[in-house]
Design a protein around this motif. Structure first.
Motif, short mmCIF file in Angstrom:
data_model
loop_
_atom_site.label_atom_id
_atom_site.label_comp_id
_atom_site.label_asym_id
_atom_site.label_seq_id
_atom_site.Cartn_x
_atom_site.Cartn_y
_atom_site.Cartn_z
N SER A 185 -10.08 24.06 57.58
CA SER A 185 -11.32 23.86 56.83
C SER A 185 -12.44 23.31 57.69
O SER A 185 -13.54 23.05 57.19
CB SER A 185 -11.07 22.93 55.64
OG SER A 185 -10.13 23.47 54.75
N TRP A 233 -0.61 18.07 64.70
CA TRP A 233 -1.98 18.08 65.21
C TRP A 233 -1.98 18.57 66.65
O TRP A 233 -1.05 18.30 67.42
CB TRP A 233 -2.59 16.68 65.18
CG TRP A 233 -2.78 16.09 63.83
CD1 TRP A 233 -3.93 16.08 63.08
CD2 TRP A 233 -1.81 15.36 63.05
NE1 TRP A 233 -3.73 15.41 61.89
CE2 TRP A 233 -2.44 14.96 61.84
CE3 TRP A 233 -0.47 15.02 63.26
CZ2 TRP A 233 -1.77 14.24 60.86
CZ3 TRP A 233 0.20 14.31 62.27
CH2 TRP A 233 -0.45 13.92 61.09
N ASN A 274 -9.88 20.83 64.94
CA ASN A 274 -10.11 20.87 63.49
C ASN A 274 -8.94 21.53 62.76
O ASN A 274 -8.17 22.30 63.33
CB ASN A 274 -11.38 21.66 63.18
CG ASN A 274 -12.63 20.99 63.70
OD1 ASN A 274 -12.64 19.78 63.97
ND2 ASN A 274 -13.69 21.75 63.84
N ASP A 275 -8.87 21.25 61.46
CA ASP A 275 -7.93 21.98 60.61
C ASP A 275 -8.59 23.28 60.16
O ASP A 275 -9.71 23.61 60.60
CB ASP A 275 -7.48 21.13 59.42
CG ASP A 275 -8.62 20.77 58.46
OD1 ASP A 275 -9.75 21.30 58.62
OD2 ASP A 275 -8.39 19.94 57.57
N GLY A 290 -9.04 16.70 63.08
CA GLY A 290 -7.73 16.09 62.88
C GLY A 290 -7.70 14.64 63.32
O GLY A 290 -8.40 14.24 64.25
N ALA A 345 -4.75 12.28 58.71
CA ALA A 345 -5.74 13.17 58.08
C ALA A 345 -5.87 14.50 58.80
O ALA A 345 -5.76 14.59 60.02
CB ALA A 345 -7.10 12.48 58.04
N ASN A 346 -6.11 15.54 58.03
CA ASN A 346 -6.51 16.86 58.51
C ASN A 346 -5.58 17.45 59.57
O ASN A 346 -6.01 17.83 60.66
CB ASN A 346 -7.94 16.81 59.06
CG ASN A 346 -8.90 16.18 58.09
OD1 ASN A 346 -8.80 16.38 56.89
ND2 ASN A 346 -9.85 15.39 58.61
N ASN A 358 -12.29 20.40 59.42
CA ASN A 358 -12.26 18.94 59.49
C ASN A 358 -11.50 18.48 60.73
O ASN A 358 -10.42 19.01 61.02
CB ASN A 358 -11.60 18.36 58.24
CG ASN A 358 -12.29 18.81 56.98
OD1 ASN A 358 -13.49 18.63 56.81
ND2 ASN A 358 -11.53 19.41 56.06
#
Length: 245
Positions: free
Chosen positions: A155, A143, A152-153, A159, A165-166, A157
């Motif tokens: 997509s 991350w 964000n990742d 992190g 997540a993400n 979203n």
């Protein structure tokens, strides 16, 4: 060398343990890298790279990099088995996961993985910004963020290292056992100018829950020892004969 403190005393705030911390490795430089201030500050011209002294082969890790200029820089994590020539960390074949702080007319940040931009709409970096990097070596998830906010990742979203997540990227399993911090600069007018904090002092932003500073006190014991020491070290006896032997 300092005596390592107890890993259990590391809350992720930084500056808590008396230990041997990661720094930039003067034996792992290319291009015009110049190290100073205890090998924590890096400055360079174009096409340059430096790696860290510690490997993150298991566990969860966090470090920060304070940008000391507005120019385009590269900061991230990399496998030192990749090419170590006079080229940028984000170059092809380097097995790296790199934040390019600003690029193009849109003035946006990019995520480069092995020479390819996989995310091109991250916030750019500027003088005084604190780049945050969290890496879970057990899963390969990485991350990136800036000034307390995680990026964000691919997509879109947000992190969240604390929950796993993400992630911005997941490092290939073939390289997860030998990942280290890296910094540098690419071509054109790029130049690296910044100051790393691997936990030697208090972080500007505390590490996510479960993530640790990069120091020997936090490295798992099986990462520090030779697993079959008797294959490499043994006692050799000597019997003298009072003469030439």
């Amino acid at each position: 060398s300092p005596t390592s403190g107890a890993a259990s005393s590391d809350s992720g705030a930084g500056g808590e343990l008396n230990s041997n911390y990661c720094v930039w490795n003067p034996l792992k430089v290319s291009g015009s890298i110049v190290l100073s201030e205890g090998d924590l500050k890096v400055t360079s011209g174009t096409n340059s790279r430096v790696d860290g002294t510690h490997m993150m082969s298991s566990g969860k890790w966090y470090f920060e990099f304070e940008l000391n200029s507005d120019g385009t820089q590269q900061i991230g994590i990399i496998s030192p088995t990749g090419l170590h020539d006079a080229s940028a960390p984000g170059g092809s074949g380097h097995n790296g996961c790199i934040y390019l702080t600003t690029t193009g007319s849109a003035n946006t940040g990019h995520l480069y993985v092995n020479g390819t931009a996989v995310i091109s709409n991250w916030p750019s970096g500027a003088d005084g910004n604190i780049v945050m990097i969290a890496y879970d070596a057990d899963t390969g998830k990485a991350w990136f963020g800036k000034d307390g906010t995680w990026f964000n990742d691919s997509s879109g979203n947000t992190g969240n290292p604390a929950t796993g997540a993400n992630p911005a990227q997941t490092i290939d399993a073939a390289y997860r056992d030998q990942i280290t911090p890296t910094a540098g600069a690419g071509g054109g007018s790029d130049a690296s100018n910044g100051y790393a904090n691997f936990g030697q002092r208090a972080f500007a932003h505390s590490a996510p829950s479960g993530f640790k500073t990069i120091c020997t006190a936090n490295i798992a014991s099986n990462d520090q020892t030779i697993k079959k020491g008797n294959e490499h070290f043994d006692v050799v006896t000597y019997t003298g004969n009072g003469g030439s032997q």
